[in-house]
Design a protein around this motif. Structure first.
Motif, PDB file in Angstrom:
ATOM      1  N   UNK A  78       0.829  -1.198   0.000  1.00  4.74           N
ATOM      2  CA  UNK A  78       0.000   0.000   0.000  1.00  4.74           C
ATOM      3  C   UNK A  78       0.870   1.257   0.000  1.00  4.74           C
ATOM      4  N   UNK A  79       1.911   1.266   0.847  1.00  5.81           N
ATOM      5  CA  UNK A  79       2.789   2.431   0.920  1.00  5.81           C
ATOM      6  C   UNK A  79       3.565   2.622  -0.382  1.00  5.81           C
ATOM      7  N   UNK A  80       4.164   1.539  -0.883  1.00  4.43           N
ATOM      8  CA  UNK A  80       4.968   1.634  -2.105  1.00  4.43           C
ATOM      9  C   UNK A  80       4.118   2.034  -3.302  1.00  4.43           C
ATOM     10  N   UNK A  81       2.924   1.427  -3.427  1.00  9.64           N
ATOM     11  CA  UNK A  81       2.047   1.730  -4.558  1.00  9.64           C
ATOM     12  C   UNK A  81       1.547   3.174  -4.507  1.00  9.64           C
ATOM     13  N   UNK A  82       1.309   3.702  -3.327  1.00 12.16           N
ATOM     14  CA  UNK A  82       0.826   5.081  -3.203  1.00 12.16           C
ATOM     15  C   UNK A  82       1.878   6.061  -3.705  1.00 12.16           C
ATOM     16  N   UNK A  83       3.137   5.824  -3.341  1.00 13.62           N
ATOM     17  CA  UNK A  83       4.224   6.653  -3.855  1.00 13.62           C
ATOM     18  C   UNK A  83       4.251   6.629  -5.385  1.00 13.62           C
ATOM     19  N   UNK A  84       4.204   5.416  -5.934  1.00 10.42           N
ATOM     20  CA  UNK A  84       4.324   5.259  -7.391  1.00 10.42           C
ATOM     21  C   UNK A  84       3.122   5.870  -8.108  1.00 10.42           C
TER      22      UNK A  84
END
Length: 418
Positions: A78-84
């Motif tokens: 969730x954190x990584x995808x939000x950044x991307x």
């Protein structure tokens, strides 16, 4: 627990695999089918263990452990995808690519550069983040779909190959390192044969690519806050690696901290408004990917609960370790490599340094042989609609050749350093 339950759970796991393979035929989203079968597996475990208090307590503990692992992966994703998602929406990734690439470049050269970028980036970041960034790079080039599939196939293989040489790049690599089977120096040397395998695959996939790619440069109205959030993303990756190595901080905790900093910085820059709240980017990530992960991990967790994965350890009683490790890599394309590696470590299989290195490579890269065999493959499949089990399978011969070359090179390297 009864043999009937064992057969049922193994049958459900096979159905889960078939539902992914036949998704285009049955027209049922793989996330829906796998989630149902994974949840049903645990329901059956509770029903069949209810008559035995000891077994029932064991199932409760197993589910809590399984859910804990899933929650950690979910929150990290969730954190990584939000950044991307944010950086993609703002066009920052495209802008950086266009600054590096020339206006015209041969498709073959572009393929090799993409593979090298994915390989190097996954050595610094985790496989999932590296895949998200690499796939965003491919999609920004607007290539024909048949060529996009070749690029995506190389990305999946390169990401898994790059991550295998770093304890922060692959979970199984970290597990083998923590057991004292290999050292960090040994692992760093794995990058050489892994890179050889990536270059071989790139050479094979580049054969039909004979045209020149035109890089259509796009302009984006980038703001200071966009660069600030990109810097936070990079710092989060670096902090994740440093924090895990120095203080054993779980990667999910580092990324959640980075995500929170992103929200606060966006607020400070005035990016978080009532009409465009920063939290909206969380809602734009692919939750069907997260649900698919949930279903897969529930299925694998259920198999682990009945010790169905332990049987794979018997391979080492009938085959030399180097050939059993090679087969373990093939199996990791079908079964999650984490429980496979855990079963081997718990069984305390005796192997030389060369053989432990070959296992590290095999379980880390072997998942690339099938699109469902690794987190990188699943993330790539969620981003590119045309990338399915069937379309990825077209490249199985090339993937198998690259995997095998890398494996042979690892065996040779292991013998030299031993």
């Amino acid at each position: 627990m009864t043999d009937i339950l064992h057969y049922l759970l193994i049958g459900l796991a096979i159905l889960g695999l078939l539902s992914v393979v036949l998704e285009e035929i049955i027209h049922v989203n793989k996330a829906q089918s796998v989630l149902f079968l994974g949840a049903l597996s645990w329901v059956l475990l509770f029903i069949f263990s209810s008559a035995n208090p000891g077994e029932h307590d064991s199932v409760i503990y197993g589910l809590e452990e399984n859910i804990g692992e899933i929650a950690s992966l979910w929150l990290f994703l969730l954190a990584a995808m939000t950044f991307v998602v944010y950086l993609n929406k703002k066009g920052l990734i495209e802008s950086l690519i266009y600054k590096v690439l020339p206006s015209q470049i041969s498709e073959r050269k572009l393929l090799f550069l993409t593979g090298l970028f994915s390989f190097v980036f996954s050595s610094l970041a985790d496989n999932i983040t590296a895949t998200l960034i690499s796939i965003a790079l491919i999609l920004s080039l607007d290539l024909p779909i048949r060529k996009t599939l070749r690029f995506a196939t190389l990305v999946v293989f390169a990401v898994n190959s790059g991550g295998v040489a770093m304890i922060t790049g692959d979970v199984t690599t970290l597990m083998i390192f923590l057991e004292g089977k290999v050292t960090i120096t040994n692992l760093l040397l794995l990058s050489l044969p892994s890179l050889m395998a990536v270059l071989l695959l790139a050479a094979i996939l580049s054969i039909p690519l004979k045209e020149t790619a035109i890089i259509r440069r796009k302009t984006h109205d980038l703001q200071a806050v966009d660069f600030a959030i990109a810097a936070i993303f990079i710092c989060t990756i670096i902090a994740t690696i440093a924090g895990n190595v120095l203080f054993d901080i779980p990667p999910v905790l580092s990324f959640l901290t980075g995500l929170a900093v992103m929200f606060l910085v966006a607020r400070a820059y005035g990016e978080d408004t009532e009409n465009d709240p920063i939290l909206n980017y969380v809602r734009q990530i692919e939750f069907d990917t997260l649900l698919f992960f949930l279903g897969i991990l529930l299925l694998v967790g259920a198999l682990k609960e009945i010790h169905a994965l332990d049987s794979f350890v018997s391979l080492y009683e009938h085959l030399p370790a180097w050939s059993a490790n090679y087969l373990m890599g093939l199996l990791s394309a079908l079964i999650d490599n984490v429980p496979l590696t855990a079963a081997l470590l718990k069984a305390d299989v005796t192997m030389s340094l060369a053989e432990w290195l070959s296992l590290t490579y095999a379980v880390g890269v072997g998942g690339s042989l099938l699109i469902i065999g690794s987190a990188a493959g699943i993330v790539a499949m969620s981003k590119i609609e045309a990338l399915t089990f069937g379309t990825y399978l077209r490249f199985i011969v090339a993937l198998l050749l690259a995997y095998t070359l890398g494996y042979i090179a690892v065996l040779g390297l292991g013998m030299v350093i031993s």
